[in-house]
Scaffold this active site. Structure first.
Site, PDB file in Angstrom:
ATOM      1  CG  ASP A 395      35.197  37.225  39.328  1.00  0.00           C
ATOM      2  OD1 ASP A 395      35.097  38.350  39.848  1.00  0.00           O
ATOM      3  OD2 ASP A 395      34.213  36.531  39.011  1.00  0.00           O
ATOM      4  CD  GLU A 398      35.836  40.606  45.450  1.00  0.00           C
ATOM      5  OE1 GLU A 398      35.543  39.411  45.552  1.00  0.00           O
ATOM      6  OE2 GLU A 398      35.978  41.188  44.370  1.00  0.00           O
ATOM      7  CG  ASP A 473      29.171  41.313  39.164  1.00  0.00           C
ATOM      8  OD1 ASP A 473      30.004  41.146  38.247  1.00  0.00           O
ATOM      9  OD2 ASP A 473      28.979  40.477  40.061  1.00  0.00           O
TER      10      ASP A 473
HETATM   11  C1  GLC Z   1      31.403  37.486  39.107  1.00  0.00           C
HETATM   12  C2  GLC Z   1      32.126  38.395  38.142  1.00  0.00           C
HETATM   13  C3  GLC Z   1      31.503  38.276  36.774  1.00  0.00           C
HETATM   14  C4  GLC Z   1      31.548  36.828  36.313  1.00  0.00           C
HETATM   15  C5  GLC Z   1      30.854  35.931  37.326  1.00  0.00           C
HETATM   16  C6  GLC Z   1      30.999  34.454  36.979  1.00  0.00           C
HETATM   17  O1  GLC Z   1      30.103  37.954  39.298  1.00  0.00           O
HETATM   18  O2  GLC Z   1      32.131  39.717  38.596  1.00  0.00           O
HETATM   19  O3  GLC Z   1      32.175  39.108  35.862  1.00  0.00           O
HETATM   20  O4  GLC Z   1      30.944  36.697  35.071  1.00  0.00           O
HETATM   21  O5  GLC Z   1      31.384  36.152  38.626  1.00  0.00           O
HETATM   22  O6  GLC Z   1      32.329  34.066  36.975  1.00  0.00           O
END
Ligand code: GLC
Length: 877
Positions: A395, A398, A473
Site C-alpha cells: 500500500d 506511490e 480508496d
Molecule cells: C490506504 C489503503 C487502504 C488501507 C489504509 C490503511 O488508504 O488504500 O486500503 O485500509 O491505507 O492501511
C-alpha cells in the site's frame, strides 16, 4: 515492382485515407537510405538539427522509437523485458518495415507509420523538441487503455496525467469522481479505428501528460529522451499480446486468490478474525482469505505484528478453518534506533536520504531501485512469510508521504536514487517505485518455491509480472460503484488482468442495496475482496440483512462453481495478456454499439455480465451483440443484436452465455452449442505450483444431429469422471456415443452425459437441435415445510408476481407438514411469491405474526425449499 519501389521510397506518408494500392509493407523499405538516415546495428537512425530519432524493429509487430536531443543516450527501461531486434525486418528508403508495420522518418525527423494496408496510424505534426514534447495529428479513433482511470472506456476528450498518486480526497472518503491521476501509471494507448487497432506504449516513469482533447495528441514529459513502442494489431487482443510480450507476462496468482477475500481496516484482535472465519463457514458463504491491515502491526511498523492481539498462532488457527492470511506492508519505515527493520536498513544503506511522515510517524523509504535493497526488502518479506502469511499487500507505494489526501504528497523530486545501477532522481523514477517494490516482494516469495500473491496499489507498465491491483480508496457511493467497472476494464486492457475493487467501497456505511450490487460486481471481478476503512461498520456479507446475505451466498456460490473457468482465464491471461474481465469491444470490435459500452463486461470469451450499478433499479437494459445468447441459469434464448430489459432482484446479476460457450465448472463442463465449432483451454494444476499444469483443449462441434464434445490433454490423464451437459436440447434425444450414461432433463432442456476421462475423449450427443420456442415456460418445483398440525383439507398453494398475484397454484401433500408440486413460470425471469393455504386469508406469517416479505426466486429448473412458520388465520390478523 519498380513502380511500387518508387512509391514506397518516394515520401513519408501523412494521415489520410488508406492506400490500398500501396506496395506491400516489406517492399516500402526496398531502396537506398535517404541522406539523413543511417542503419546502425539494426536501428534506423535519423539526425536533424539538435535532435535524433532511433527506430528499432523488435518483432514483426513492434517498433521501438526513441526521440532524443542530439547525443543523449538511451536510459535503461524498467518495464521492458524483451527487446531483441527483429532480424526479419528491413531498413531502407526512408524507413523500417516489419510484417505488420511500415514506419518512415522524414527530413525533419518526424515519424509517420502505417498498417500493412496503408492505413496511416502515426503522424508526427512537429519534430521532437528535444525537451520531452511529442505532437501528433489526432486520428478519428478511440483511445482505450492508459491503465487506471476514472470515466468511460474511451479516453479521448481529456488530458491525462501519469504520476502515481495517493488519490484519497477527504471530502469523498476516497477518490474524487473526476480524479486524475490515480495510483497507477500505465502509459499504454490502445487506438481503435479504421484499419483495426494499434498500440503506443510510452516508456517513461517521469511525470507525463497525454492530451487527447483536440486535433493534436500531445505527449509531454520533462526529458531529453523519450522512448515509445509502436505496437501492431489488428485486434485489441493482438496489441495487448504483443505488449505483454514486451513488458512481461502476468503472474498467475495461486488458486485460493481467485476466491473471496474479506478485509477491513481495524479488526481489533485474533478472536474477532476467528469469529469472522467461523461466520463465513456457518453462513455457507465461500471465502479463502482474511486480511490484516495496519492495525495488526506494532504501532504501524511494517514487518511487525501487535503480538498481544495477533499472536503467531492465529495464522495456523485460520489455516485450520481454510483461510489464507494476507498482511499489509507499507514502504515508510519508522525511524527508531532499536527497531530491527530500521536498524538493518540503516546499516545496509538501504534508505533514501530523506525523512518524512507516514503511518508510524517519522519514516524513511527504502531505495527499492537498488538491487541490494530489494534483497534486504525480500528478507523482511521472508520473515513475515515464515510466520505463515500467504500473501503481501503493498500500500501507499506511490510512494505517499503524509499528509495524505488530495495533495499527492510524495518523496522530493530531487532525491537521488540508485536507478538499478544508473543513479538518477525520484523525479525520473517516481512512477516505477511501486514496480520495484512489487518486484522485490514477488521475488522473495517466489524464492520460497510456491506461487506468490502480491497486491499493489501503485504500479507502472510491467506491474502485471508481480502483482494484482485494486482500485484503491473508492468511495462507498453509487458513483464509485458505477466507475469501478470501467476502471477495472481499463486496467485489464492495459495488460493488468488481476484487478478488483474494495467491495462495498472504502469509505463505508454502504447501504444494503449498494453493498449487494457491489458484491455482485465483485463476484465477477478477477480479484474479489471486501474491504473498508476503520471506525465504520464492517463490510462482511452478513452485515446487511438476510436478503443481502442470501445474495452473497448465491453470487459467490456461482463464482466458486465457475472457478475452473475463472482459473483457466487466469492462465489465458498469462499466455496472451487477455484480461479476465474484458469490455465488449474486445470481443465484438465491429459492433459500434459497444465501442464505449462500460456497464457490461465479458467474463472471458463466453459470459456476458450486466451488473446493476444504479440505485433503486427495478430492471436493467442489457445489450446483447449479434449471435445467440443463453441466459446462464435458465437456458432462455435471445437472438442478438438486441437490447432486452432484464428483471432483477436483490440477488440479481444478469449473465448471458454466448453460443459456442464451453464453461468448465467444479462438477461439470457446461456446453452451449452454436452454429460454428468452438474451443476452450481448461487449465488445471495444484493451485500453487510454479509451473507445469495441464492444458485440456475442449472442442465443441455442432452438426445436424446434435454436437460432438471432445477433450484432449497435454499431459497424462488422471482417473476421473467427466460430466458434460449440453444446454437447450429441445428436440428428441437418440443417445450419446462414448458416454457411460446420459440423462435428459426436460425442465432444464439439457442433456447430461457421464464418461471416464481419456487422453482423447469424444462424446457425440445425438439430438434434434431445432429450437421451436426460445423461451418456453419452466416448471419450478416447490417443496414447502409448514407447521406439522396444518390441516391437509386444503392444499398448500403458491401465489406469485408472475401473474400479478392472482392464481393460487396448489401443491400436493407429501406427508403431514410437507407439500410439493410444480409451478409453471416465465423462464429466465425473477419473480416474487408467497405461500398460502389457497387464499390470502390464509397467507403465511412470521412466527411473531409479522408480515413475511415476498420471497424471491429466479425461474430456472430446480427445486425451491421453503419453511412456513405460521398462518394469517392463526394469527387472527
Ligand atoms: C490506504 C489503503 C487502504 C488501507 C489504509 C490503511 O488508504 O488504500 O486500503 O485500509 O491505507 O492501511
Amino acid at each position: 515492382m519498380l513502380l511500387a519501389t518508387l512509391v514506397g521510397c518516394a515520401s513519408a506518408t501523412h494521415l489520410g485515407e488508406p492506400q490500398p494500392d500501396a506496395p506491400p509493407v516489406a517492399e516500402r523499405c526496398a531502396c537506398a537510405l535517404a541522406a539523413n538516415l543511417s542503419n546502425e546495428a539494426g536501428s534506423l537512425v535519423a539526425r536533424c538539427t539538435g535532435i535524433e530519432v532511433h527506430a528499432t524493429p523488435l518483432t514483426d509487430g513492434v517498433i521501438e522509437l526513441r526521440y532524443a536531443a542530439t547525443g543523449v543516450a538511451a536510459p535503461a527501461s524498467w518495464a521492458v523485458v524483451s527487446a531483441m531486434p527483429d532480424p526479419t525486418a528491413t531498413i531502407g528508403g526512408t524507413g523500417v518495415c516489419t510484417a505488420q508495420l511500415a514506419l518512415t522518418i522524414d527530413a525533419q525527423c518526424q515519424v509517420h507509420a502505417t498498417l500493412p494496408d496503408g492505413t496511416p496510424i502515426l503522424d508526427d505534426a512537429q519534430p521532437f523538441d528535444g525537451a520531452g514534447t511529442l505532437v501528433r495529428t489526432a486520428r478519428a479513433d478511440r483511445v482505450y487503455g492508459l491503465g487506471e482511470r476514472t470515466g468511460g472506456l474511451d479516453r479521448r476528450g481529456r488530458t491525462w496525467t501519469f504520476w502515481n498518486t495517493d488519490a484519497y480526497d477527504p471530502a469523498f472518503g476516497g477518490w474524487h469522481p473526476d480524479q486524475d491521476p490515480m495510483y497507477q501509471a500505465i502509459p499504454l494507448e490502445l487506438h481503435a479505428g479504421a484499419g483495426g487497432a494499434f498500440g503506443l506504449f510510452t516508456d517513461e516513469t517521469r511525470r507525463m501528460t497525454l492530451a487527447l482533447g483536440g486535433p493534436l495528441d500531445t505527449t509531454r514529459a520533462e526529458t531529453t529522451s523519450l522512448a515509445q513502442y509502436v505496437i501492431a494489431g489488428p485486434k485489441l487482443a493482438d496489441v495487448v499480446r504483443r505488449y505483454v510480450a514486451l513488458t512481461g507476462a502476468p503472474a498467475l496468482p495461486p488458486r485460493w486468490a481467485f476466491g473471496f477475500h474479506q478485509s477491513r481496516w481495524g479488526y481489533p484482535d485474533a478472536a474477532t478474525l476467528l469469529a469472522v472465519a467461523d461466520r463465513f463457514r456457518s453462513e455457507g458463504i465461500p471465502a479463502d482469505a482474511l486480511w490484516l491491515d495496519i492495525q495488526a502491526q506494532n504501532g504501524f511498523r511494517s514487518f511487525t505484528f501487535d503480538e498481544a492481539h495477533f499472536p503467531a498462532t492465529l495464522i495456523g488457527q485460520l489455516a485450520a478453518k481454510g483461510f489464507h492470511v494476507v498482511v499489509i506492508e507499507d514502504p515508510g519505515i519508522k525511524v527508531e534506533p532499536g527497531f530491527s527493520v530500521y536498524d538493518s536498513g540503516s546499516a545496509g544503506g538501504h534508505f533514501l536520504g530523506y525523512q518524512g511522515t507516514a503511518w508510524p510517524g517519522t519514516a524513511v523509504w527504502p531505495d527499492v531501485s537498488r538491487a541490494a535493497t530489494r534483497a534486504w526488502w525480500g528478507q523482511q518479506v521472508a520473515s513475515v512469510a515464515d510466520r505463515g502469511v500467504a500473501g503481501i499487500w503493498l500500500d501507499v507505494n506511490e510512494p505517499t508521504t503524509f499528509p495524505e489526501g488530495g495533495g499527492g504528497t510524495t518523496l522530493p523530486d530531487d532525491l537521488v536514487v540508485d536507478g538499478d545501477g544508473a543513479p538518477t532522481t525520484m523525479a525520473a523514477l517516481h512512477n516505477a517505485y511501486g514496480l520495484f517494490e512489487a518486484r522485490a516482494t514477488f521475488d522473495a516469495l517466489a524464492a520460497r518455491g510456491t506461487r506468490p500473491f502480491v497486491l499493489s496499489r501503485a504500479g507502472y507498465a510491467g506491474i502485471q509480472r508481480y502483482a494484482a491491483v485494486w482500485t484503491g480508496d473508492v468511495p462507498s457511493t453509487w458513483d464509485g460503484l458505477a466507475q469501478t467497472l470501467p476502471m477495472l476494464l481499463g486496467l485489464g486492457m492495459s495488460g493488468v488482468p488481476f484487478v478488483g475493487s474494495d467491495i462495498g467501497g472504502y469509505s463505508g456505511n454502504a447501504t444494503p442495496e449498494l453493498y449487494a450490487r457491489w458484491l455482485e460486481l465483485g463476484s465477477i471481478s478477477p480479484f474479489a475482496r471486501a474491504h473498508v476503512t476503520n471506525s465504520v461498520p464492517g463490510q462482511e456479507p452478513w452485515m446487511f440483512g438476510d436478503d443481502v446475505t442470501a445474495a452473497a451466498r448465491a453470487r459467490l456460490g456461482d463464482r466458486y462453481h465457475l472457478m475452473p473457468y475463472l482459473y483457466s482465464l487466469g492462465a489465458e491471461a498469462v499466455r496472451t495478456g487477455a484480461p479476465i474481465l474484458r469490455p465488449l469491444v474486445w470481443e465484438f470490435p465491429d459492433d459500434a454499439m459497444v465501442a464505449d459500452l462500460s456497464d457490461e463486461a465479458m467474463l472471458g470469451p463466453y459470459v456476458l455480465a450486466a451488473p446493476i450499478l444504479h440505485e433503486g433499479a427495478t430492471s436493467r437494459h442489457v445489450y446483447l451483440p449479434a449471435g445467440r445468447w443463453f441466459e446462464l441459469h435458465s437456458g432462455r434464448i435471445f437472438e442478438g443484436p438486441t437490447t432486452i430489459e432484464a428483471s432483477i432482484s436483490t440477488a440479481a446479476l444478469p449473465l448471458y452465455v454466448r453460443a459456442g460457450a464451453i464453461l468448465p465448472t467444479t462438477d461439470s463442463v457446461e456446453v452451449y452449442p452454436g452454429t460454428e465449432p468452438s474451443s476452450f483451454t481448461l487449465y488445471e494444476d495444484d493451485g500453487a505450483q510454479l509451473a507445469g499444469g495441464t492444458h485440456t483443449t475442449i472442442t465443441v462441434t455442432p452438426n445436424a444431429d446434435g454436437a460432438t464434445v471432445a477433450f484432449d490433454h497435454d499431459s497424462a490423464v488422471v482417473a476421473r469422471t467427466l460430466n458434460v451437459r449440453v444446454h437447450r436440447v429441445d428436440g428428441a434425444v437418440t443417445g450419446v456415443d462414448g458416454a457411460q450414461s446420459f440423462k435428459y432433463d426436460p425442465d432444464d432442456r439439457s442433456l447430461l452425459a457421464t464418461a471416464a476421462d481419456a487422453a482423447h475423449l469424444a462424446l457425440a450427443f445425438h439430438y434434434d437441435p431445432a429450437i421451436a420456442d426460445p423461451d418456453p415456460p419452466v416448471a419450478v418445483t416447490f417443496e414447502v415445510h409448514v407447521p406439522a398440525d396444518t390441516s391437509q383439507a386444503t392444499p398448500i398453494s403458491i401465489v406469485s408476481s408472475a401473474d400479478t398475484w392472482t392464481a393460487q397454484t396448489p401443491l400436493a401433500w407429501v406427508t403431514a407438514g410437507v407439500a410439493r408440486g410444480t409451478v409453471s413460470l416465465p423462464r429466465g425471469e425473477w419473480f416474487q411469491y408467497k405461500v398460502t393455504r389457497g387464499s390470502w386469508t390464509t397467507v403465511e406469517k412470521l412466527a411473531n405474526c409479522g408480515e413475511v416479505t415476498n420471497r424471491s426466486r429466479f425461474a430456472a429448473a430446480g427445486s425451491q425449499v421453503d419453511t412456513v412458520a405460521t398462518w394469517r388465520d392463526r394469527c387472527g390478523n
